[in-house]
Design a protein around this motif. Structure first.
Motif, mmCIF file in Angstrom:
data_model
loop_
_atom_site.group_PDB
_atom_site.id
_atom_site.type_symbol
_atom_site.label_atom_id
_atom_site.label_comp_id
_atom_site.label_asym_id
_atom_site.label_seq_id
_atom_site.Cartn_x
_atom_site.Cartn_y
_atom_site.Cartn_z
ATOM 1 N N ALA A 181 0.857 -1.179 0.000
ATOM 2 C CA ALA A 181 0.000 0.000 0.000
ATOM 3 C C ALA A 181 0.891 1.226 0.000
ATOM 4 O O ALA A 181 2.084 1.159 0.328
ATOM 5 C CB ALA A 181 -0.918 0.009 1.214
ATOM 6 N N GLY A 182 0.316 2.372 -0.380
ATOM 7 C CA GLY A 182 1.122 3.576 -0.415
ATOM 8 C C GLY A 182 0.294 4.818 -0.656
ATOM 9 O O GLY A 182 -0.942 4.765 -0.731
ATOM 10 N N TYR A 183 1.011 5.924 -0.807
ATOM 11 C CA TYR A 183 0.365 7.226 -1.000
ATOM 12 C C TYR A 183 1.149 8.023 -2.032
ATOM 13 O O TYR A 183 2.387 8.042 -2.018
ATOM 14 C CB TYR A 183 0.311 7.996 0.319
ATOM 15 C CG TYR A 183 -0.357 9.342 0.219
ATOM 16 C CD1 TYR A 183 -1.733 9.445 0.108
ATOM 17 C CD2 TYR A 183 0.407 10.511 0.221
ATOM 18 C CE1 TYR A 183 -2.357 10.683 0.001
ATOM 19 C CE2 TYR A 183 -0.205 11.753 0.116
ATOM 20 C CZ TYR A 183 -1.596 11.827 0.007
ATOM 21 O OH TYR A 183 -2.205 13.049 -0.101
ATOM 22 N N ARG A 184 0.417 8.686 -2.919
ATOM 23 C CA ARG A 184 1.027 9.489 -3.982
ATOM 24 C C ARG A 184 1.023 10.959 -3.570
ATOM 25 O O ARG A 184 -0.037 11.535 -3.311
ATOM 26 C CB ARG A 184 0.250 9.300 -5.282
ATOM 27 C CG ARG A 184 0.885 9.982 -6.495
ATOM 28 C CD ARG A 184 2.207 9.312 -6.789
ATOM 29 N NE ARG A 184 2.856 9.862 -7.943
ATOM 30 C CZ ARG A 184 2.783 9.316 -9.163
ATOM 31 N NH1 ARG A 184 2.062 8.229 -9.367
ATOM 32 N NH2 ARG A 184 3.432 9.849 -10.162
ATOM 33 N N LEU A 185 2.195 11.566 -3.506
ATOM 34 C CA LEU A 185 2.309 12.967 -3.113
ATOM 35 C C LEU A 185 2.092 13.905 -4.302
ATOM 36 O O LEU A 185 2.412 13.551 -5.444
ATOM 37 C CB LEU A 185 3.688 13.239 -2.515
ATOM 38 C CG LEU A 185 4.083 12.433 -1.267
ATOM 39 C CD1 LEU A 185 5.515 12.753 -0.885
ATOM 40 C CD2 LEU A 185 3.147 12.736 -0.106
ATOM 41 N N THR A 186 1.580 15.059 -4.037
ATOM 42 C CA THR A 186 1.470 16.179 -4.990
ATOM 43 C C THR A 186 0.932 15.778 -6.352
ATOM 44 O O THR A 186 1.479 16.141 -7.393
ATOM 45 C CB THR A 186 2.833 16.879 -5.173
ATOM 46 O OG1 THR A 186 3.774 15.935 -5.736
ATOM 47 C CG2 THR A 186 3.359 17.396 -3.854
ATOM 48 N N GLY A 187 -0.147 15.008 -6.347
ATOM 49 C CA GLY A 187 -0.836 14.737 -7.597
ATOM 50 C C GLY A 187 -0.160 13.722 -8.487
ATOM 51 O O GLY A 187 0.604 12.877 -8.048
ATOM 52 N N GLY A 188 -0.392 13.855 -9.803
ATOM 53 C CA GLY A 188 -0.021 12.814 -10.749
ATOM 54 C C GLY A 188 1.452 12.605 -10.975
ATOM 55 O O GLY A 188 1.874 11.526 -11.364
#
Length: 244
Positions: A181-188
């Motif tokens: 699992a993870g998280y994407r910073l500052t959009g695309g």
């Protein structure tokens, strides 16, 4: 796809991680497209071997590159790549005989750190939520590179070490399940921060003496898209030119 296969072949033809990073930086924008993201990924991993007496977690770092292939639904992707530097194993193992009386005497009472290096290829299905959180699951295949036991002890007040090559005792191919699992910073176009767990299903050692010993590894990673912004800008300019 031909560019991707050529890039992977070039990476495997270079032995050092630094060379693979350089290739990634050079070819990054050429590998990105609206339906494909390419980037570098690295971080820390904590590995052990199940059902191995006295085994403690070994800490190392990992480094590689990744590809995210968009499927018809943009929320779904195939996540793959190569973890070029991927060390598994375990620390704090009991000392065993090296069939050398002098070495056995020196390391009596010490301990062994086992290091097993692979080229790992995860093949995962990835789902991205609207809040930039993502989850992924699938399989991971490993190709053995090196394996050795490092004997360590304090002998007459001095730290002594001895490296015993055990590559011929380890299965060349490793395989298992992976979830993350993870998280994407500052959009695309931002950085990916993620965690991933690997559950090996192939016994680490050859033969029937230790059939229940498997690799286990927990990864903390940061992934950086290489050239995605530039590739997106080139694609937008091309589209604008076609519409004129």
């Amino acid at each position: 796809m031909k560019k991707i296969l050529l890039f992977i072949a070039l990476c495997f033809s270079f032995q050092s991680a630094h060379s693979q990073v350089l290739l990634s930086l050079i070819f990054g924008d050429k590998l990105n497209s609206p339906n494909l993201e390419f980037g570098l990924e690295g971080g820390a991993n904590f590995s052990t071997i199940s059902n191995l007496e006295d085994a403690k977690y070994a800490t190392d770092f990992n480094l590689g590159f990744y590809f995210d292939f968009n499927l018809k639904n943009p929320k779904w992707m195939v996540n793959t790549g190569v973890i070029v530097k991927s060390t598994m194993g375990a620390d704090g193992l009991a000392v065993y005989s090296l069939n050398n009386e002098n070495l056995d005497n020196v390391f009596a009472g010490g301990y062994v750190d086992r290091t097993i290096k692979y080229f790992n290829v995860p093949i995962l299905i990835k789902y991205k939520f609207d809040n930039n959180i993502y989850v992924k699951a699938g399989t991971q295949l490993g190709l053995l590179s090196k394996a050795y036991d490092e004997f360590k002890n304090d002998y007459n007040g001095e730290d002594v070490e001895y490296k015993n090559n055990i590559r011929d005792q380890i299965h060349v191919i490793d395989a298992g399940l992976a979830v993350g699992a993870g998280y994407r910073l500052t959009g695309g176009n931002g950085m990916n921060l993620g965690i991933q767990y690997y559950y090996g299903l192939v016994p680490v050692l050859k033969g029937d003496s230790s059939p229940n010993q498997f690799n286990r590894s927990f990864y903390i990673t940061a992934g950086i898209p290489i050239g995605k912004g530039k590739a997106a800008r080139i694609a937008a300019e091309k589209k604008a030119g076609e519409e004129k």
